[in-house]
Design an enzyme around this catalytic site. Sequence first.
Site, PDB file in Angstrom:
ATOM      1  N   TRP A  12       0.531  -1.619   0.124  1.00 16.40           N
ATOM      2  CA  TRP A  12      -0.054   0.636   0.209  1.00 16.40           C
ATOM      3  C   TRP A  12       0.654   1.177  -0.060  1.00 16.40           C
ATOM      4  CZ3 TRP A  12      -4.087  -1.288   4.127  1.00 16.40           C
ATOM      5  CH2 TRP A  12      -4.756  -2.658   3.438  1.00 16.40           C
ATOM      6  N   HIS A  97      12.767  -3.171  -0.883  1.00 13.81           N
ATOM      7  CA  HIS A  97      12.083  -2.059  -2.164  1.00 13.81           C
ATOM      8  C   HIS A  97      13.011  -0.933  -3.240  1.00 13.81           C
ATOM      9  CE1 HIS A  97       9.062  -0.043  -3.889  1.00 13.81           C
ATOM     10  NE2 HIS A  97       7.892  -1.019  -4.966  1.00 13.81           N
ATOM     11  N   GLU A 169      11.275  -6.735  -9.373  1.00 15.46           N
ATOM     12  CA  GLU A 169      10.275  -6.093  -9.033  1.00 15.46           C
ATOM     13  C   GLU A 169      11.232  -4.869 -10.409  1.00 15.46           C
ATOM     14  OE1 GLU A 169       7.380  -5.238  -6.546  1.00 15.46           O
ATOM     15  OE2 GLU A 169       8.509  -4.210  -5.790  1.00 15.46           O
ATOM     16  N   GLY A 243       1.313  -3.360  -6.588  1.00 16.85           N
ATOM     17  CA  GLY A 243       1.582  -1.903  -6.513  1.00 16.85           C
ATOM     18  C   GLY A 243       0.115  -1.130  -6.173  1.00 16.85           C
ATOM     19  N   GLY A 244      -0.395  -0.603  -6.778  1.00 21.06           N
ATOM     20  CA  GLY A 244      -1.380   0.616  -7.334  1.00 21.06           C
ATOM     21  C   GLY A 244      -2.847  -0.221  -7.265  1.00 21.06           C
TER      22      GLY A 244
HETATM   23  P1  PGA Z   1       2.992  -1.247  -9.458  1.00 26.21           P
HETATM   24  O1  PGA Z   1       4.132  -1.321  -7.971  1.00 26.21           O
HETATM   25  O2  PGA Z   1       2.385  -2.656  -8.944  1.00 26.21           O
HETATM   26  O3  PGA Z   1       2.084  -0.769  -9.224  1.00 26.21           O
HETATM   27  O4  PGA Z   1       3.820  -1.671 -10.382  1.00 26.21           O
HETATM   28  C1  PGA Z   1       4.408  -2.870  -7.657  1.00 26.21           C
HETATM   29  C2  PGA Z   1       5.576  -2.505  -6.356  1.00 26.21           C
HETATM   30  O5  PGA Z   1       6.348  -1.093  -6.271  1.00 26.21           O
HETATM   31  O6  PGA Z   1       6.151  -3.657  -5.469  1.00 26.21           O
END
Ligand code: PGA
Length: 259
Positions: A12, A97, A169, A243-244
Site C-alpha cells: 500500500w 524495495h 520488480e 502496488g497500485g
Molecule cells: P505497482 O507497484 O504494482 O504499482 O507497479 C509494485 C511495487 O512497487 O511493489
Amino acid sequence: MISMQTIIGGNWKMQLGIKESIQLAKTLVSSLQDLERVKIYVAPSFVALPEVATIIQNSPIKLAAQNMSEYESGAYTGEISPLWLKELGCEYVILGHSERRRILGESNELINKKVHNALKYGLKPILCIGESASERSSGKVKEVNARQLEKSLKDIDSDQIKNIIIAYEPVWAINSRGLNPTGEIVPATPKQAEEMHNFIQQWLVSAYGNIGKEIPLQYGGSVKPENAKDLLSISSIHGALVGGASLNSTDFVQIIRSI
Ligand code: PGA
C-alpha cells in the site's frame, strides 16, 4: 517442478491513511474468506499496522511491514524495530524495495543487515530486486540482479533462505499510480518476467542447491487484473507483489481470483 502455494502481496506504500487502510482491510476480509490455495499479505503504512492487524486477525490475510530498521533498539530516531513489528503480528517485511533503494539511498549492504535482523526476530523478508530501464537497455540485467542477490543475501545460509521470498520488480515496470495516471509504464511481458525468474531460480540453486527451487519468487511491476493470469501461469512465477492495483479492493480480489 515443485508446486508452491501462490503468494499475492499488496504493497500500500504511502498511499493510504489510517481510515482508508481500515476500510480496505475490512473489504478484503469480507471478500477473501474462502481462499485455500493462495497466501495473501498486505503491507499497510506503519501507522495503520495495529488497526489492520486487528481486522485481519481471523482471516487468511497476513500482515507485512514495508520496511524496518537494521537495529533491534536504541537511539535511532524515527526507526522501527523488528521486535515491534513482531509484537503487532507481522509475518513478513518488505526489504530493499526499489523506491527505498533509489529515493532513500538504501544500499545492498544496508538491506543485507536488515535481512539478517528480520530473520533474527522471526520475520520473513520479502527481498526486492530489479534493474532500472537504463541497466536493461545497456544489457546489464542479469549482472545487476545477480549483484543485488549476492550482496543482499551475504552470509544467509541454507536454513535461513527458506524463510525468504524474492520479489523480482524491474524498476521500469513499477507503476506509480497517482504519480503517473496516464499509465505510460508497461509491465514486463510474461516472457521477460519468465526469463528473469528462471535466471533468479538458477542463481539460487547455484548458491543453495536444490533448496533454491523452493524459494518463492514473486513478480512485481504493474500487475493488474488484465495481466495477472498470464504472469501467474508461468511455473517460475510463484506470486505477485502488487502496488497500485492493491489499493482497489475489486482489482486486488480479481488478481487473486485469477489464479
Ligand atoms: P505497482 O507497484 O504494482 O504499482 O507497479 C509494485 C511495487 O512497487 O511493489
